[in-house]
Write an enzyme that holds these catalytic residues in place. Structure first.
Site, PDB file in Angstrom:
ATOM      1  N   GLY A 196       0.822  -1.190   0.000  1.00 11.44           N
ATOM      2  CA  GLY A 196       0.000   0.000   0.000  1.00 11.44           C
ATOM      3  C   GLY A 196       0.864   1.252   0.000  1.00 11.44           C
ATOM      4  O   GLY A 196       2.056   1.209   0.322  1.00 11.44           O
ATOM      5  N   CYS A 197       0.258   2.372  -0.349  1.00  8.51           N
ATOM      6  CA  CYS A 197       1.022   3.624  -0.467  1.00  8.51           C
ATOM      7  C   CYS A 197       1.461   4.146   0.903  1.00  8.51           C
ATOM      8  O   CYS A 197       2.648   4.433   1.119  1.00  8.51           O
ATOM      9  CB  CYS A 197       0.213   4.666  -1.229  1.00  8.51           C
ATOM     10  SG  CYS A 197      -1.474   4.937  -0.614  1.00  8.51           S
ATOM     11  N   TYR A 198       0.526   4.277   1.841  1.00  4.32           N
ATOM     12  CA  TYR A 198       0.909   4.719   3.187  1.00  4.32           C
ATOM     13  C   TYR A 198       1.939   3.760   3.806  1.00  4.32           C
ATOM     14  O   TYR A 198       2.954   4.214   4.357  1.00  4.32           O
ATOM     15  CB  TYR A 198      -0.311   4.809   4.097  1.00  4.32           C
ATOM     16  CG  TYR A 198      -1.225   5.981   3.867  1.00  4.32           C
ATOM     17  CD1 TYR A 198      -0.753   7.289   3.901  1.00  4.32           C
ATOM     18  CD2 TYR A 198      -2.589   5.785   3.664  1.00  4.32           C
ATOM     19  CE1 TYR A 198      -1.616   8.376   3.731  1.00  4.32           C
ATOM     20  CE2 TYR A 198      -3.462   6.855   3.485  1.00  4.32           C
ATOM     21  CZ  TYR A 198      -2.974   8.152   3.519  1.00  4.32           C
ATOM     22  OH  TYR A 198      -3.825   9.215   3.349  1.00  4.32           O
ATOM     23  N   THR A 248       4.153   1.895   2.413  1.00  5.55           N
ATOM     24  CA  THR A 248       5.464   2.056   1.791  1.00  5.55           C
ATOM     25  C   THR A 248       6.237   3.205   2.425  1.00  5.55           C
ATOM     26  O   THR A 248       7.410   3.059   2.795  1.00  5.55           O
ATOM     27  CB  THR A 248       5.317   2.290   0.277  1.00  5.55           C
ATOM     28  OG1 THR A 248       4.747   1.128  -0.335  1.00  5.55           O
ATOM     29  CG2 THR A 248       6.667   2.584  -0.369  1.00  5.55           C
ATOM     30  N   SER A 249       5.592   4.346   2.573  1.00  7.99           N
ATOM     31  CA  SER A 249       6.292   5.506   3.137  1.00  7.99           C
ATOM     32  C   SER A 249       6.720   5.246   4.580  1.00  7.99           C
ATOM     33  O   SER A 249       7.819   5.641   4.993  1.00  7.99           O
ATOM     34  CB  SER A 249       5.402   6.748   3.065  1.00  7.99           C
ATOM     35  OG  SER A 249       4.273   6.638   3.909  1.00  7.99           O
TER      36      SER A 249
END
Length: 344
Positions: free
Chosen positions: A147-149, A151-152
């Protein structure tokens, strides 16, 4: 020439993936599909593809039949059956949804409201964070694109957790995303008058990325990690900035942290550790596959503050999927992904 196919090509992530793959020198787009737009040309749906491609949205079975690598850009709960067909046809499948991100079926049921429909596939899937699992990805045929969140956040915390330098409880992840992260479907909270000139959290205390974040951070730490994760919507199209607060087990200084992170990511082409005193910004990673990380301490020097920024549509989705494909196929990891963020 390897043929790639996209199932769900007309969503934001699918369209972004198509845009990137059309510029990949070693890939040919074999087929795309969309249930909503079957039979229609993609360049009639997204005008940025005019004169670039005349691909027509076909069926999911057509994509599997015609392509070597299958990307599924679908909402959760729709990819397992497609992945089964792809794997049974000896194709590579990279799922960009949530269906394979969690290993615990009970956790998946709790957060997504359904059981695994293809439980045996979950034993084959590899979590596709290249900075963590590159060697496993090389041998995989089924990838759970992160997921994007997550990953960060995972990139922001990995060096500290790998070296057991922080407390595993009390980690706060305060993340902000552009509205493309909500997808192409219409919703009141992403309606322009609701989102413009404001800034607000959503799904407070219960966002579905929470179990993914905790599971992967626990895997990295080899111990149970719990976080408080709060996402926010920014009135911008794309980009994620995560501010992460954690407590060191022993006193640390910025010089030590900077060297730790720089050494940890020195062979990771898409992660950049900013010089001490600089702050990561969405502007500097927008439209790239890069992650920028800056490191800070509070005034008492008893809390580490990490700023981690990515483009949610590229490193948080389509770009990371291509990075995984490159690794599986034995290409250079950066092939087709060497974008420089615009200066303004």
């Amino acid at each position: 020439m390897i043929k790639a196919g996209i199932i769900g090509a007309t969503g934001y992530v699918g369209a972004e993936l198509l845009r990137l793959l059309l510029n990949h020198p070693l890939i040919e787009i074999g087929a795309i599909s969309s249930v909503s737009f079957e039979g229609q040309e993609i360049n009639k749906i997204y005008k940025n593809f005019l004169s670039k491609t005349d691909l027509i949205c076909e069926t999911m079975d057509d994509v599997i039949k015609k392509c070597d690598v299958i990307f599924t850009a679908l909402p959760h709960g729709l990819s397992e059956g497609i992945a089964k067909k792809a794997i049974d046809s000896n194709k590579i499948c990279i799922d960009m949804g949530a269906d394979f991100r969690l290993t615990d079926e009970e956790e998946y049921k709790l957060w997504y409201g359904k059981d695994f429909s293809e439980p045996e596939l979950h034993n084959q899937s590899v979590y596709g964070l290249p900075e963590l699992n590159k060697e496993k990805i090389k041998e995989a045929s089924l990838i759970a694109n992160p997921g994007c969140y997550p990953t960060s956040i995972e990139l922001g915390l990995m060096p500290l957790l790998k070296n057991s330098l922080i407390e595993l409880k009390g980690i706060i992840c305060d993340s902000k995303s552009g509205t493309t992260g909500a997808g192409r479907g219409l919703a009141l909270n992403t309606h322009f008058p609701e989102e413009n000139e404001t800034f607000a959290p959503y799904n407070i205390g219960g966002h579905r990325h929470t179990p993914e974040i905790e599971e992967m951070l626990s895997t990295i730490a080899q111990d149970k990690v719990t976080v408080t994760f709060t996402p926010h919507l920014l009135p911008i199209n794309r980009g994620i900035l995560s501010t992460i607060y954690c407590n060191p087990k022993e006193e640390v200084n910025l010089e030590f942290l900077h060297k730790l992170y720089t050494d940890f990511y020195k062979n990771k082409p898409f992660v950049e550790i900013l010089p001490i005193g600089e702050t990561a910004s969405i502007k500097n990673i927008r439209l790239s596959n890069n992650c920028h990380i800056s490191l800070h301490l509070n005034h008492r020097k008893d809390q580490i503050i990490i700023i981690s920024t990515i483009d949610n549509m590229i490193k948080g989705a389509a770009g990371q999927a291509i990075q995984n494909m490159n690794i599986i196929l034995g290409f250079d990891e950066t092939e087709g992904l060497n974008f420089i963020a615009p200066a303004f």
